[in-house]
Design a protein around this motif. Structure first.
Motif, mmCIF file in Angstrom:
data_model
loop_
_atom_site.group_PDB
_atom_site.id
_atom_site.type_symbol
_atom_site.label_atom_id
_atom_site.label_comp_id
_atom_site.label_asym_id
_atom_site.label_seq_id
_atom_site.Cartn_x
_atom_site.Cartn_y
_atom_site.Cartn_z
ATOM 1 N N HIS A 18 0.828 -1.198 0.000
ATOM 2 C CA HIS A 18 0.000 0.000 0.000
ATOM 3 C C HIS A 18 0.868 1.256 0.000
ATOM 4 O O HIS A 18 1.812 1.355 0.769
ATOM 5 N N ALA A 19 0.515 2.196 -0.856
ATOM 6 C CA ALA A 19 1.217 3.467 -0.858
ATOM 7 C C ALA A 19 0.781 4.245 0.375
ATOM 8 O O ALA A 19 -0.400 4.332 0.673
ATOM 9 N N GLU A 71 3.313 0.260 5.818
ATOM 10 C CA GLU A 71 2.843 -0.376 4.578
ATOM 11 C C GLU A 71 2.251 -1.763 4.805
ATOM 12 O O GLU A 71 1.366 -2.175 4.058
ATOM 13 N N GLU A 72 2.728 -2.483 5.811
ATOM 14 C CA GLU A 72 2.308 -3.874 5.964
ATOM 15 C C GLU A 72 1.494 -4.157 7.222
ATOM 16 O O GLU A 72 0.661 -5.056 7.212
ATOM 17 N N VAL A 73 1.738 -3.428 8.298
ATOM 18 C CA VAL A 73 1.070 -3.736 9.560
ATOM 19 C C VAL A 73 -0.122 -2.810 9.803
ATOM 20 O O VAL A 73 -1.242 -3.273 10.018
ATOM 21 N N PHE A 74 0.111 -1.504 9.772
ATOM 22 C CA PHE A 74 -0.944 -0.553 10.094
ATOM 23 C C PHE A 74 -2.145 -0.588 9.146
ATOM 24 O O PHE A 74 -3.253 -0.285 9.575
ATOM 25 N N PRO A 75 -1.996 -0.943 7.863
ATOM 26 C CA PRO A 75 -3.177 -1.015 6.988
ATOM 27 C C PRO A 75 -4.141 -2.161 7.331
ATOM 28 O O PRO A 75 -5.280 -2.149 6.869
ATOM 29 N N ALA A 80 -5.650 -1.064 12.488
ATOM 30 C CA ALA A 80 -6.027 0.341 12.317
ATOM 31 C C ALA A 80 -7.204 0.694 13.228
ATOM 32 O O ALA A 80 -7.229 1.762 13.844
ATOM 33 N N ALA A 81 -8.182 -0.186 13.321
ATOM 34 C CA ALA A 81 -9.342 0.063 14.186
ATOM 35 C C ALA A 81 -8.926 0.113 15.653
ATOM 36 O O ALA A 81 -9.395 0.969 16.418
ATOM 37 N N LEU A 82 -8.039 -0.785 16.059
ATOM 38 C CA LEU A 82 -7.548 -0.786 17.436
ATOM 39 C C LEU A 82 -6.844 0.531 17.756
ATOM 40 O O LEU A 82 -7.101 1.152 18.797
#
Length: 106
Positions: A18-19, A71-75, A80-82
């Motif tokens: 993800h960009a 790019e890999e964890v937060f998306p 992200a909801a947490l």
């Protein structure tokens, strides 16, 4: 039709991660990070008022680990909801030149 589906699937597998938007300071920006005046006393008070915990993220421009997290964890929708629902997230530039006021007012 099956070939089109196979081609689309192959493209998705080789597509880059993800960009992630970069700010003028070179740090990654997300919608769950707060843009504050970096007075930690005020940030903590606001977090408490919202029933959230204060989370301070130290990052630096060009950090490969920060990039990978963004790019890999937060998306991930669950992560992200947490972060959005539980934490008041303040980002700090490890080598930044913006003044920060600590909890004791210094």
């Amino acid at each position: 039709m099956l070939r089109l589906f196979a081609l689309m699937s192959a493209l998705l597998l080789v597509a880059p991660a993800h960009a992630v938007e970069l700010g003028d300071d070179g740090l990654h920006k997300t919608d769950w990070q707060r843009d504050t005046f970096l007075d930690l006393r005020d940030d903590l008070a606001e977090a408490n008022a919202e029933g959230k915990r204060l989370l301070i993220m130290f990052e630096q421009r060009g950090c490969i680990y920060c990039t990978r997290m963004h790019e890999e964890v937060f998306p991930d929708p669950k992560i992200a909801a947490l972060l959005r629902d539980t934490y008041f997230v303040v980002q700090m530039n490890l080598f930044g030149d913006i003044d920060v006021t600590d909890f004791d007012g210094t």
